[in-house]
Motif scaffolding. Structure first.
Motif, PDB file in Angstrom:
ATOM      1  N   ARG A 295       0.837  -1.188   0.000  1.00  0.00           N
ATOM      2  CA  ARG A 295       0.000   0.000   0.000  1.00  0.00           C
ATOM      3  C   ARG A 295       0.876   1.243   0.000  1.00  0.00           C
ATOM      4  N   MET A 296       0.544   2.172  -0.880  1.00  0.00           N
ATOM      5  CA  MET A 296       1.269   3.445  -0.912  1.00  0.00           C
ATOM      6  C   MET A 296       0.740   4.336   0.208  1.00  0.00           C
ATOM      7  N   ASN A 297       1.634   4.762   1.101  1.00  0.00           N
ATOM      8  CA  ASN A 297       1.233   5.634   2.195  1.00  0.00           C
ATOM      9  C   ASN A 297       1.211   7.098   1.781  1.00  0.00           C
ATOM     10  N   PHE A 298       1.895   7.385   0.708  1.00  0.00           N
ATOM     11  CA  PHE A 298       2.036   8.765   0.252  1.00  0.00           C
ATOM     12  C   PHE A 298       2.262   8.720  -1.246  1.00  0.00           C
ATOM     13  N   MET A 299       1.564   9.570  -1.983  1.00  0.00           N
ATOM     14  CA  MET A 299       1.741   9.607  -3.432  1.00  0.00           C
ATOM     15  C   MET A 299       1.889  11.044  -3.893  1.00  0.00           C
TER      16      MET A 299
ATOM     17  N   MET B 297      -4.151   7.457  -8.023  1.00  0.00           N
ATOM     18  CA  MET B 297      -4.068   8.887  -7.787  1.00  0.00           C
ATOM     19  C   MET B 297      -4.335   9.613  -9.094  1.00  0.00           C
ATOM     20  N   TYR B 298      -4.932  10.788  -8.987  1.00  0.00           N
ATOM     21  CA  TYR B 298      -5.245  11.578 -10.156  1.00  0.00           C
ATOM     22  C   TYR B 298      -4.707  12.999 -10.001  1.00  0.00           C
TER      23      TYR B 298
ATOM     24  N   ALA C 119       2.521  18.104  -6.928  1.00  0.00           N
ATOM     25  CA  ALA C 119       1.448  17.957  -5.941  1.00  0.00           C
ATOM     26  C   ALA C 119       1.598  16.622  -5.243  1.00  0.00           C
ATOM     27  N   SER C 120       1.014  16.509  -4.053  1.00  0.00           N
ATOM     28  CA  SER C 120       1.058  15.257  -3.323  1.00  0.00           C
ATOM     29  C   SER C 120      -0.229  15.078  -2.529  1.00  0.00           C
ATOM     30  N   ILE C 121      -0.448  13.851  -2.098  1.00  0.00           N
ATOM     31  CA  ILE C 121      -1.611  13.560  -1.279  1.00  0.00           C
ATOM     32  C   ILE C 121      -1.277  12.440  -0.314  1.00  0.00           C
ATOM     33  N   THR C 122      -1.687  12.606   0.928  1.00  0.00           N
ATOM     34  CA  THR C 122      -1.425  11.606   1.938  1.00  0.00           C
ATOM     35  C   THR C 122      -2.508  10.534   1.910  1.00  0.00           C
TER      36      THR C 122
ATOM     37  N   GLY D  49       5.868   3.364  -0.095  1.00  0.00           N
ATOM     38  CA  GLY D  49       5.215   2.289   0.625  1.00  0.00           C
ATOM     39  C   GLY D  49       6.246   1.468   1.376  1.00  0.00           C
ATOM     40  N   LEU D  50       5.988   1.197   2.652  1.00  0.00           N
ATOM     41  CA  LEU D  50       6.916   0.435   3.508  1.00  0.00           C
ATOM     42  C   LEU D  50       8.323   1.023   3.442  1.00  0.00           C
ATOM     43  N   GLY D  51       8.391   2.337   3.412  1.00  0.00           N
ATOM     44  CA  GLY D  51       9.672   3.010   3.449  1.00  0.00           C
ATOM     45  C   GLY D  51      10.446   3.020   2.151  1.00  0.00           C
ATOM     46  N   THR D  52       9.845   2.518   1.102  1.00  0.00           N
ATOM     47  CA  THR D  52      10.517   2.478  -0.190  1.00  0.00           C
ATOM     48  C   THR D  52       9.808   3.414  -1.165  1.00  0.00           C
ATOM     49  N   GLN D  53      10.614   4.121  -1.946  1.00  0.00           N
ATOM     50  CA  GLN D  53      10.077   5.069  -2.920  1.00  0.00           C
ATOM     51  C   GLN D  53      10.044   4.420  -4.305  1.00  0.00           C
ATOM     52  N   TYR D  54       8.952   4.648  -4.994  1.00  0.00           N
ATOM     53  CA  TYR D  54       8.781   4.099  -6.331  1.00  0.00           C
ATOM     54  C   TYR D  54       8.455   5.216  -7.312  1.00  0.00           C
ATOM     55  N   TRP D  55       8.884   5.016  -8.562  1.00  0.00           N
ATOM     56  CA  TRP D  55       8.630   5.992  -9.618  1.00  0.00           C
ATOM     57  C   TRP D  55       8.004   5.312 -10.827  1.00  0.00           C
ATOM     58  N   GLY D  56       7.118   6.033 -11.486  1.00  0.00           N
ATOM     59  CA  GLY D  56       6.615   5.575 -12.757  1.00  0.00           C
ATOM     60  C   GLY D  56       7.537   6.010 -13.885  1.00  0.00           C
TER      61      GLY D  56
END
Length: 114
Positions: free
Chosen positions: A29-33, A77-78, A48-51, A98-105
């Motif tokens: 689960r993404m905690n922050f996007m 996310m939109y 922009a970001s959303i919690t 998510g779980l302390g790891t950052q991911y990128w598209g």
């Protein structure tokens, strides 16, 4: 394994609108996007970001013109963008933590031009 996939970019005339989407696959689960963008010849910048709780934040450059939101799915996310200008041109990237790891598209191209 988590993959973030953006969609919705394209060519739009000045003053137009676009809706960008980001979908994260996988069981984490993404905690922050967040959304970032990179214009030609410039560094990547925060848009922009959303919690998880739905609290948004915006770059001053897009405040009032963009709305970030989360989808019904936990990992979507939109970014609704309006009144676009040439300065909004760039590759838009989805970012998730998510779980302390950052991911990128891989990014989606947005071009604002007449």
């Amino acid at each position: 394994q988590v993959q973030l996939v953006e969609s919705g970019g394209g060519l739009v005339q000045p003053g137009g609108s676009l809706l960008l989407s980001c979908a994260a696959s996988g069981s984490i689960r993404m905690n922050f996007m967040a959304w970032y963008r990179q214009a030609p010849g410039k560094e990547r910048e925060f848009v922009a970001s959303i919690t998880n709780g739905g609290f948004p934040s915006y770059n001053d450059a897009v405040k009032g013109r963009c709305t970030v939101s989360k989808g019904d799915g936990r990992n979507t996310m939109y970014l609704q963008m309006t009144n676009l200008g040439p300065e909004d041109t760039g590759v838009y990237y989805c970012n998730g933590v998510g779980l302390g790891t950052q991911y990128w598209g891989q990014g989606t191209q947005v071009t604002v031009s007449s």
